[in-house]
Design a protein around this motif. Sequence first.
Motif, PDB file in Angstrom:
ATOM      1  N   ASN A  47       0.839  -1.426  -0.399  1.00 53.87           N
ATOM      2  CA  ASN A  47      -0.787   0.349   0.007  1.00 53.87           C
ATOM      3  C   ASN A  47       0.956   1.259  -0.490  1.00 53.87           C
ATOM      4  O   ASN A  47      -0.016   2.288  -0.538  1.00 53.87           O
ATOM      5  N   ASP A  53       3.404  -5.125   4.849  1.00 49.91           N
ATOM      6  CA  ASP A  53       1.993  -5.616   5.424  1.00 49.91           C
ATOM      7  C   ASP A  53       1.205  -6.781   4.872  1.00 49.91           C
ATOM      8  O   ASP A  53       2.159  -7.699   3.798  1.00 49.91           O
ATOM      9  N   ALA A  55      -1.450  -7.791   2.422  1.00 55.42           N
ATOM     10  CA  ALA A  55      -1.434  -7.800   1.259  1.00 55.42           C
ATOM     11  C   ALA A  55      -0.206  -8.058   0.578  1.00 55.42           C
ATOM     12  O   ALA A  55      -0.459  -8.401  -0.490  1.00 55.42           O
ATOM     13  N   THR A  58       0.658 -11.567   0.961  1.00 52.29           N
ATOM     14  CA  THR A  58      -0.203 -12.746  -0.568  1.00 52.29           C
ATOM     15  C   THR A  58       0.430 -12.572  -1.863  1.00 52.29           C
ATOM     16  O   THR A  58       0.487 -13.581  -2.708  1.00 52.29           O
ATOM     17  N   GLY A 100      -3.258  -4.588   7.769  1.00 48.10           N
ATOM     18  CA  GLY A 100      -4.178  -4.617   7.091  1.00 48.10           C
ATOM     19  C   GLY A 100      -5.581  -5.252   8.051  1.00 48.10           C
ATOM     20  O   GLY A 100      -5.718  -4.536   9.179  1.00 48.10           O
ATOM     21  N   ASP A 104      -7.766  -9.409   4.665  1.00 44.79           N
ATOM     22  CA  ASP A 104      -6.852  -9.522   4.349  1.00 44.79           C
ATOM     23  C   ASP A 104      -5.945 -10.599   4.648  1.00 44.79           C
ATOM     24  O   ASP A 104      -4.992 -11.264   4.002  1.00 44.79           O
TER      25      ASP A 104
END
Length: 575
Positions: A47, A53, A55, A58, A100, A104
């Motif tokens: 982000n 983070d 995300a 992932t 997150g 998330d």
Amino acid sequence: MSVDTVISATAPLTGPLTLIHAADTAPGWWRSAVIYQVYPRSFRDLNGDGIGDIAGITEELPHLADLDVDAVWLSPFYRSPQRDAGYDVSDYCDVDPIFGTLQDFDVMMAEAHRLGLRVIVDLVPNHCSDQHAAFQAALAAPAGSPERDMFIFRDGTGPEGHEPPNNWQSHFGGPAWTRVIAPDGQPDQWYLHLFDSSQPDFNWDNTAVHAEFERVLRFWLDRGVSGFRVDVAHALIKAPGLPAWGGRADGGSSDGFPGHEAPMFGQPGVHDIYRAWRRILAEYGPDRILCAEASVDLDRLAHWVRPDEMHQAFNFPYLHAGLDVHRLRGVITDSLTVLNGVGAPSTWVLSNHDVVRHASRFGYNGQGPRDGDGIGPADPQPDTELGRRRAAAASMFMLGLPGAAYLYQGEELGLPDGIDIPEHLRQDPTFARTGGERLGRDGCRVPLPWRAAERHLGFGSGQDPWLPLPPGFTELARDAQAASPSSHLSLYRNMLALRRELGLGSGSLAWAEDWCSGSSLAYLNGATLVVMNLNHEPLELPLGRLLLRSAEPGSGRFLASGETAWLRIDGGGAE
């Protein structure tokens, strides 16, 4: 690196073998697993706020699946004031907004399972944040109240209680006690914190604490995690009466103060806690695990992994053995012998978020940094190339051993510690509590370099990272290494693929005596011979089929200084 090459050497493997460990046939994925530690704030910032983070995790999970690891261990991502990088938890059942949301987390879990990766999460049961609702309630309640009994509050000593209850010291420097102010503004009791003053220790003599953490376990198990790495798993129970201790704050042995006598570590009552947790995990199936961060000697470490307790415990004596071949042999022999006695595998590790990366540690020929301290620009500097070469050799030696292994993010890239970190950016509480005398652990926590040509080397495209990436990380970026068959990353891919193919994690170990000396060490795992040469001179290899070596060979017949090789020895297996 060279793979599957025949060596035309003249030295067959004809010497004696000393069998230490037979092949492991017990069930359990974790017994031979390779688990990759993700330090979320430094893994990948998706982000753009400068902090890694969920995300971002992932997004990059396919790279970990491509590395052929079995599972991912996530360092803390819970709600926290971040006074100690998330090891000061204010809510154990939520994700901190800097990382997150719970949604998330669920998306990340689904992607991990799609890729065939299990996920283990960190659990911090010894202490929480002073912002945790339970501690805030304790501050507002009077002495002797149930709220205060969730923590370790005591009256002070000396005139008007102005002195701490005992002489215990914090791991991060200074006293392990802080006095609170009562609601009426008067000095009140003291609370115990083995770490930072913002991290009050729970009172595990209180059954309400047990109930709360059993709730936390179930919360994450219900979300599909495969287990828990348990932070300072040896510290939860303190000796009755909190007796004085003149030894080291971390409980390590020193003159006159053997570690097993430390009153804040390794107390018998901790084992009942983990037996209860093991029963909870068993309700979710046989594949959920507990891994102990327990800094104790090997004889006591075996107590944490008895059949009804934890599944794994980090082998810190191995991490601290360095490249001393005598210490390494002794630790490996003792580890396998002691752990065989309780039917547990060893869990090998070379780096994590609390120690200088081994690519830097091994760059010294003399005294390197002290445990728990970093390397600063004013300190003696490691030899970067020497450190990377030895790190590759040490990793290859470790990954040939039977048992489980943990990798710390970035070690597959051969990353060194970050050294030139401005003082105003340092965040480890050790640095602040010691007035800068100890640099702390920020150097091993600098963000990862993903793509050499991108802003911040691909860690994130927005704000500056929370810690600066060293300039030398450009050539170590993952995409640059992925394109090179001779890179550190390619070596790790080859090692992990071969480790799985040859079943080394569930294999045996016998010392190949003719190849063990004051400067070299060799063992046979099944029919695979692992040889590490730490001599200044090349070592002639025995007859066999060369499977892999940790450096580009100058001569196929010889193993260079600071190099490890795996060879297939037909007919020479030790079962």
